[in-house]
Design a protein around this motif. Structure first.
Motif, PDB file in Angstrom:
ATOM      1  N   LEU A  75     -90.371 -51.631-100.843  1.00 32.05           N
ATOM      2  CA  LEU A  75     -89.479 -51.082 -99.820  1.00 32.05           C
ATOM      3  C   LEU A  75     -90.234 -50.195 -98.829  1.00 32.05           C
ATOM      4  CD1 LEU A  75     -86.572 -50.337-102.257  1.00 32.05           C
ATOM      5  CD2 LEU A  75     -86.367 -51.814-100.259  1.00 32.05           C
ATOM      6  N   THR A  78     -92.375 -52.486 -96.607  1.00 30.62           N
ATOM      7  CA  THR A  78     -91.544 -53.260 -95.679  1.00 30.62           C
ATOM      8  C   THR A  78     -91.089 -52.399 -94.505  1.00 30.62           C
ATOM      9  OG1 THR A  78     -90.758 -54.664 -97.499  1.00 30.62           O
ATOM     10  CG2 THR A  78     -89.466 -54.682 -95.479  1.00 30.62           C
ATOM     11  N   LEU A  79     -90.633 -51.186 -94.808  1.00 30.09           N
ATOM     12  CA  LEU A  79     -90.202 -50.271 -93.748  1.00 30.09           C
ATOM     13  C   LEU A  79     -91.375 -49.802 -92.905  1.00 30.09           C
ATOM     14  CD1 LEU A  79     -87.651 -48.279 -95.901  1.00 30.09           C
ATOM     15  CD2 LEU A  79     -87.073 -49.525 -93.813  1.00 30.09           C
ATOM     16  N   LEU A  86     -84.666 -57.515 -95.327  1.00 28.99           N
ATOM     17  CA  LEU A  86     -85.227 -57.863 -96.632  1.00 28.99           C
ATOM     18  C   LEU A  86     -84.242 -58.820 -97.293  1.00 28.99           C
ATOM     19  CD1 LEU A  86     -87.485 -57.219 -98.770  1.00 28.99           C
ATOM     20  CD2 LEU A  86     -85.857 -55.589 -99.762  1.00 28.99           C
ATOM     21  N   LEU A  98     -80.639 -57.161 -96.864  1.00 26.66           N
ATOM     22  CA  LEU A  98     -80.601 -55.731 -96.578  1.00 26.66           C
ATOM     23  C   LEU A  98     -81.206 -55.477 -95.205  1.00 26.66           C
ATOM     24  CD1 LEU A  98     -81.720 -54.020 -99.924  1.00 26.66           C
ATOM     25  CD2 LEU A  98     -79.416 -54.593 -99.151  1.00 26.66           C
ATOM     26  N   ARG A  99     -80.491 -54.708 -94.395  1.00 28.65           N
ATOM     27  CA  ARG A  99     -81.019 -54.297 -93.100  1.00 28.65           C
ATOM     28  C   ARG A  99     -81.731 -52.954 -93.233  1.00 28.65           C
ATOM     29  NH1 ARG A  99     -77.042 -57.547 -93.125  1.00 28.65           N
ATOM     30  NH2 ARG A  99     -76.838 -59.194 -91.538  1.00 28.65           N
ATOM     31  N   LYS A 100     -82.356 -52.526 -92.159  1.00 21.13           N
ATOM     32  CA  LYS A 100     -83.244 -51.373 -92.230  1.00 21.13           C
ATOM     33  C   LYS A 100     -82.585 -50.138 -92.829  1.00 21.13           C
ATOM     34  CE  LYS A 100     -86.344 -48.545 -89.406  1.00 21.13           C
ATOM     35  NZ  LYS A 100     -86.918 -48.319 -88.063  1.00 21.13           N
ATOM     36  N   ASP A 102     -80.049 -49.867 -94.846  1.00 20.93           N
ATOM     37  CA  ASP A 102     -79.805 -50.023 -96.281  1.00 20.93           C
ATOM     38  C   ASP A 102     -81.115 -50.005 -97.067  1.00 20.93           C
ATOM     39  OD1 ASP A 102     -77.058 -50.056 -96.284  1.00 20.93           O
ATOM     40  OD2 ASP A 102     -76.894 -52.213 -96.036  1.00 20.93           O
ATOM     41  N   MET A 103     -82.177 -50.542 -96.488  1.00 19.32           N
ATOM     42  CA  MET A 103     -83.487 -50.478 -97.154  1.00 19.32           C
ATOM     43  C   MET A 103     -83.901 -49.025 -97.370  1.00 19.32           C
ATOM     44  SD  MET A 103     -86.038 -53.466 -95.795  1.00 19.32           S
ATOM     45  CE  MET A 103     -85.555 -53.608 -94.076  1.00 19.32           C
ATOM     46  N   LYS A 104     -83.644 -48.184 -96.376  1.00 20.98           N
ATOM     47  CA  LYS A 104     -84.014 -46.774 -96.493  1.00 20.98           C
ATOM     48  C   LYS A 104     -83.180 -46.071 -97.577  1.00 20.98           C
ATOM     49  CE  LYS A 104     -84.828 -44.504 -92.613  1.00 20.98           C
ATOM     50  NZ  LYS A 104     -84.736 -43.992 -91.226  1.00 20.98           N
ATOM     51  N   MET A 107     -84.560 -47.297-100.862  1.00 16.06           N
ATOM     52  CA  MET A 107     -85.859 -46.678-101.104  1.00 16.06           C
ATOM     53  C   MET A 107     -85.692 -45.241-101.593  1.00 16.06           C
ATOM     54  SD  MET A 107     -88.831 -45.253 -98.712  1.00 16.06           S
ATOM     55  CE  MET A 107     -87.920 -43.724 -98.855  1.00 16.06           C
ATOM     56  N   GLU A 189     -90.063 -44.918 -92.899  1.00 12.59           N
ATOM     57  CA  GLU A 189     -89.110 -44.879 -94.009  1.00 12.59           C
ATOM     58  C   GLU A 189     -88.467 -43.510 -94.196  1.00 12.59           C
ATOM     59  OE1 GLU A 189     -93.192 -44.061 -95.915  1.00 12.59           O
ATOM     60  OE2 GLU A 189     -92.371 -45.209 -94.228  1.00 12.59           O
TER      61      GLU A 189
END
Length: 267
Positions: A75, A78-79, A86, A98-100, A102-104, A107, A189
């Motif tokens: 994660l 990727t960020l 993702l 997952l969009r940015k 939600d990735m954060k 993470m 991130e």
């Protein structure tokens, strides 16, 4: 709850990210990445493809070679690479994108688990030896904290970056009226850690909490004992000796539990 069910409920909206992500972080420590990178591309952007387990891999391709990688690393990378998406478990019933944002959020849950085990995070000291606080455009003050020394030095090369216990981080945030800590500040991130997260991270051990309450009761009992001895008569010598030894034991337990609380594991 199994990862596939968590992702299904996240996808259909029956489980919100704030409830799904902590459970996902506790159940899926590693993600499976194809050895030959696979990517998703849409009008919203692009990003890598990952899998939560072997079953999801087989649903996509029976003989796909994968490598197991720490989910927090996936994660964060990727960020950091400015990827917008993702894709998890393609062609499986639990497939989700997952969009940015939600990735954060996800993470952060992995980071919290890791940093709680370590007992602290890396903070910045200015060349003058002061904790570096950052004032945001809205006037709020935050304390930057980092997963590693290298992460902090990349943003503030002139500062010293060193580990500090969560107890001391919380104490300093309150002392200097900081609204929150800010994880990975200055990186793609970056995300906030408000006091609900800081309280969770500081989380005093059972031994420390018990010793704290025992010490309070001990002082209350000592005061009562003095009161009884003064107004009624002499207390039994054995009772006094036992009470003194009991106080010493409480002090030792509290001392070592506090040391354990303030110890920060480096990584």
């Amino acid at each position: 709850m199994e990862p596939a069910l968590l992702l299904n409920q996240l996808k259909d909206g029956t489980l919100e990210p704030k409830h799904a992500f902590p459970q996902l972080a506790s159940k899926v420590k590693y993600l499976l990445l194809p050895e030959s990178e696979l990517r998703i591309k849409t009008d919203e952007g692009e990003g890598p493809v990952v899998f939560t387990d072997a079953e999801a891999v087989h649903a996509f391709q029976a003989h796909l070679n994968t490598k197991r990688t720490d989910a927090l690393t996936v994660l964060k990378t990727t960020l950091r690479n400015k990827q917008q998406l993702l894709l998890i478990n393609p062609n499986h019933e639990s497939m989700v994108v997952l969009r940015k944002d939600d990735m954060k959020l996800l993470m952060r849950e992995y980071a919290i688990r890791e940093l709680k085990k370590r007992g602290g995070a890396n903070i910045l000291l200015t060349v003058e030896g002061q904790l570096r606080f950052i004032e945001l455009p809205d006037g709020a003050k935050v304390l930057p904290v980092y997963l590693s020394e290298a992460d902090g030095k990349q943003v503030y090369p002139e500062d010293h970056c060193l580990p500090l216990s969560w107890h001391d981080i919380v104490v300093n945030c309150k002392k200097y009226n900081a609204e929150a800590a800010f994880l990975q500040m200055g990186h793609e991130e970056q995300i906030g850690l408000n006091y609900s997260y800081l309280d969770q991270l500081e989380g005093k051990s059972w031994a420390h909490t018990a010793a704290s309450w025992a010490m309070k009761l001990w002082f209350a009992g000592a005061f009562l004992g003095l009161f009884i001895n003064y107004f009624i008569g002499n207390l039994n010598e054995w009772l006094i000796a036992f009470y003194l030894w009991f106080g010493i034991i409480i002090f030792i337990v509290g001392f070592f539990s506090a040391r354990k609380r303030d110890k920060v594991k480096k990584k």
